[in-house]
Design a protein around this motif. Sequence first.
Motif, PDB file in Angstrom:
ATOM      1  N   ASN A 274       0.794  -1.343  -0.060  1.00 15.59           N
ATOM      2  CA  ASN A 274      -0.248   0.021   0.111  1.00 15.59           C
ATOM      3  C   ASN A 274       0.964   1.148  -0.066  1.00 15.59           C
ATOM      4  OD1 ASN A 274      -2.291  -1.462   0.132  1.00 15.59           O
ATOM      5  ND2 ASN A 274      -2.766  -1.428   2.280  1.00 15.59           N
ATOM      6  N   ASN A 275       1.767   1.270   0.698  1.00 10.76           N
ATOM      7  CA  ASN A 275       2.808   2.468   0.544  1.00 10.76           C
ATOM      8  C   ASN A 275       3.673   2.579  -0.567  1.00 10.76           C
ATOM      9  OD1 ASN A 275       1.899   3.077   3.297  1.00 10.76           O
ATOM     10  ND2 ASN A 275       3.786   1.801   4.251  1.00 10.76           N
TER      11      ASN A 275
ATOM     12  N   ILE B  80       2.586   2.449  -3.853  1.00 17.06           N
ATOM     13  CA  ILE B  80       1.899   3.397  -4.718  1.00 17.06           C
ATOM     14  C   ILE B  80       0.687   3.762  -4.061  1.00 17.06           C
ATOM     15  CG2 ILE B  80       0.799   3.305  -7.049  1.00 17.06           C
ATOM     16  CD1 ILE B  80       2.641   0.998  -7.769  1.00 17.06           C
ATOM     17  N   ASP B  81       0.542   4.962  -4.184  1.00 14.96           N
ATOM     18  CA  ASP B  81      -0.808   5.777  -3.591  1.00 14.96           C
ATOM     19  C   ASP B  81      -1.653   5.879  -4.721  1.00 14.96           C
ATOM     20  OD1 ASP B  81      -2.728   7.084  -2.573  1.00 14.96           O
ATOM     21  OD2 ASP B  81      -1.666   9.000  -2.397  1.00 14.96           O
ATOM     22  N   ILE B  82      -2.704   4.672  -4.754  1.00 12.00           N
ATOM     23  CA  ILE B  82      -3.675   4.818  -5.797  1.00 12.00           C
ATOM     24  C   ILE B  82      -4.627   5.851  -5.742  1.00 12.00           C
ATOM     25  CG2 ILE B  82      -3.429   2.098  -6.005  1.00 12.00           C
ATOM     26  CD1 ILE B  82      -6.091   1.961  -4.439  1.00 12.00           C
ATOM     27  N   TYR B  83      -4.869   6.781  -4.856  1.00 12.16           N
ATOM     28  CA  TYR B  83      -5.652   7.561  -4.800  1.00 12.16           C
ATOM     29  C   TYR B  83      -4.930   9.037  -5.282  1.00 12.16           C
ATOM     30  CZ  TYR B  83      -8.518   4.470  -2.437  1.00 12.16           C
ATOM     31  OH  TYR B  83      -9.425   3.103  -2.253  1.00 12.16           O
ATOM     32  N   GLN B  84      -3.675   8.913  -5.461  1.00  9.40           N
ATOM     33  CA  GLN B  84      -3.025  10.449  -5.743  1.00  9.40           C
ATOM     34  C   GLN B  84      -3.791  10.972  -6.843  1.00  9.40           C
ATOM     35  OE1 GLN B  84       1.187   9.688  -6.675  1.00  9.40           O
ATOM     36  NE2 GLN B  84       1.572  11.850  -6.810  1.00  9.40           N
ATOM     37  N   GLU B  85      -3.985  12.317  -6.995  1.00  8.50           N
ATOM     38  CA  GLU B  85      -4.158  13.226  -7.844  1.00  8.50           C
ATOM     39  C   GLU B  85      -2.870  13.987  -8.768  1.00  8.50           C
ATOM     40  OE1 GLU B  85      -7.015  14.223  -9.194  1.00  8.50           O
ATOM     41  OE2 GLU B  85      -8.625  13.134  -8.003  1.00  8.50           O
ATOM     42  N   TYR B  86      -2.613  13.452  -9.747  1.00  5.42           N
ATOM     43  CA  TYR B  86      -1.548  13.811 -10.698  1.00  5.42           C
ATOM     44  C   TYR B  86      -1.683  15.307 -11.070  1.00  5.42           C
ATOM     45  CZ  TYR B  86       0.013   8.988 -10.450  1.00  5.42           C
ATOM     46  OH  TYR B  86       0.276   7.717  -9.756  1.00  5.42           O
TER      47      TYR B  86
ATOM     48  N   GLU C 150      -3.951  17.736  -9.833  1.00  5.01           N
ATOM     49  CA  GLU C 150      -4.481  18.625  -8.846  1.00  5.01           C
ATOM     50  C   GLU C 150      -4.288  20.065  -8.946  1.00  5.01           C
ATOM     51  OE1 GLU C 150      -5.269  18.445  -4.027  1.00  5.01           O
ATOM     52  OE2 GLU C 150      -3.620  17.310  -4.879  1.00  5.01           O
ATOM     53  N   ASP C 151      -3.047  20.597  -9.334  1.00  5.26           N
ATOM     54  CA  ASP C 151      -2.748  22.012  -9.295  1.00  5.26           C
ATOM     55  C   ASP C 151      -3.266  22.742 -10.685  1.00  5.26           C
ATOM     56  OD1 ASP C 151      -1.603  21.586  -6.927  1.00  5.26           O
ATOM     57  OD2 ASP C 151       0.491  21.274  -7.841  1.00  5.26           O
TER      58      ASP C 151
END
Length: 593
Positions: A124-125, A127-133, A135-136
């Motif tokens: 789980n640590n 790869i963050d499957i909920y990461q927003e690439y 976002e900015d």
Amino acid sequence: MEIVYVYARRRCDFGRPCNFSDRPAELHVDVLPDPALAADFVRRDPCDVAVQCAQEMSEHEVNTERFESEARGINHVEGGWPKDINPQEMEQTIRFRKKVEKDENYLNTVMQLGTLMEHCIKQNNAIDIYQEYFEDEEEMVDSRERPSAKTINVFRDPNEVKRTATSLSWHPDGSRKLAIAYSCLEFQRAAKNMSFDSYIWDIENPSCPEMTLKPASPLVCLEYNPKDSHILLGGSYNGQIGYWDTRKGSQPVETSAIEHGHRDPVYKAIWLQSKTGTDTFSASTDGQVLWWDIRKMSEPTERLVLDLGRKGNLDNALGAISLEFESTMPTKFMVGTEQGLVVSCNRKAKTPAEKIVCTYSGHHGPIYALQRNPFFPKNFLTVADWTARIWSEDIKESSIMWTKYHMSYLMDGCWSPVRPSVFFTVKMDGTLDVWDYLFKHNDPTLSLKVCDEGLFSLRVQDSGALLACGSQLGTATLLEVSPDLSTMQRNEKALATAMFERETKREKILEARQREMRVKERSRSEQSKEDEGRDTDAGDESAEQLLARAERDFFEIVGAELKKRELEAGQEQIGAEECLPLQVKDVCDEEDR
């Protein structure tokens, strides 16, 4: 007798050609002659038979099996304990835990599971499957796309006797559910077999409501608790307030007493911002605003009578139709009345008379909707009669902006939660209007005919993309608006700020000018009163003196007019004498030639 063949086929085989093969004949039905019917037989001679020169066609129907879904809930409770252990007893559970922890098998099992758990945690640590690439990055909306809205679902009142969808409330977590209150607001027009039920719908399943709420009287308003999504607050037609817990069934958990509640239907009830999340207040056309704590519904905690005379007289109170409470202003609230006035109140005032701060007047009928702008709380929207108006708290004489007068009555309206310059209104002709004041002032940006009957209620989802409209016949229509109406535009907040400030400044200038005109009018009226006083003093003269003065004035005017005419006649004669020598000279010149 009709013989029907049913052919079952998988969905993946649809569209493939049918390959038939020969087979021997099969006898399906053998109908034997009935001798009892032979006596009724009549021979037809001659026999006429019609023949058509066309192919005979057979009818075939194909349908897939319908998948029926059903929503069910699961409540997780503590389990796994031995029968002789009561999980509610702390001492028994602690004793049992100590006993298990001393067991060698328990330690070995924990060590084995710990290895597996460590491996999963590392995965789980990694790869963050909920990461927003992205976002900015700002979302780019195609400005060339025209504003639009499309119908997603339609929720119809499941009862035979249709009722008005008077109130809508979105589920605070995720907004996948919609609570709708149904009632008949026409006085003494309710049918005897009319249902009192209201419903909670899953927006993806319009065929059947997820839950039924069963009040003692039809619900006029219904609101989800923003802190606890399982609790709903409802105001009834008979003036009672009640609340429901969806985990405890369809019946209300507690209801207020009739003798301590409202005397008229409760048109609006709102949850207050508090630590406990149990404080509410309600408004009714009986002229009262009542505060409640749902932990003790026997009587209200506080009461306010909307008497502008500030005497607390219920007979002179204004009937309340709508309420507005902003959590960033915990002491202030606003009430929309039947008489077209908006009453601004302060809950923390020392005396009941001081709780009514000021009023805003500008409508000709009941104010059905009242809401502050979520981005600019000083500006608020009112919907009543044939217009929607935008007000500023600083100006009480007039609204700063307003829509044109429509042909149909406006019944509800609200701001967009994501765009500061966009608001929505619904009308009695079944039309939904979307207004964007940065784009156009005179006409709505989008006008959509939702249904044939009148629309009574409106509520927008927190994301701004979905909105629901409730109609007179109990039909709630779920619509999705286009991205340009649900996404904030570039510099929109700054432009909206400048627009509101400009209009507020303009109204302040007009208000000051109107104040000056009123002062001048007052001074002029005082001057006229003084002149009238002089005339009354002069009226003490006798009738003969008045007649003589009038006669003298008349002859003076006549004499002046005669002198004026004589002077004009003399000037004309002098002009004629000056022109005579010139004419004589011209005649002499002609004779010489």
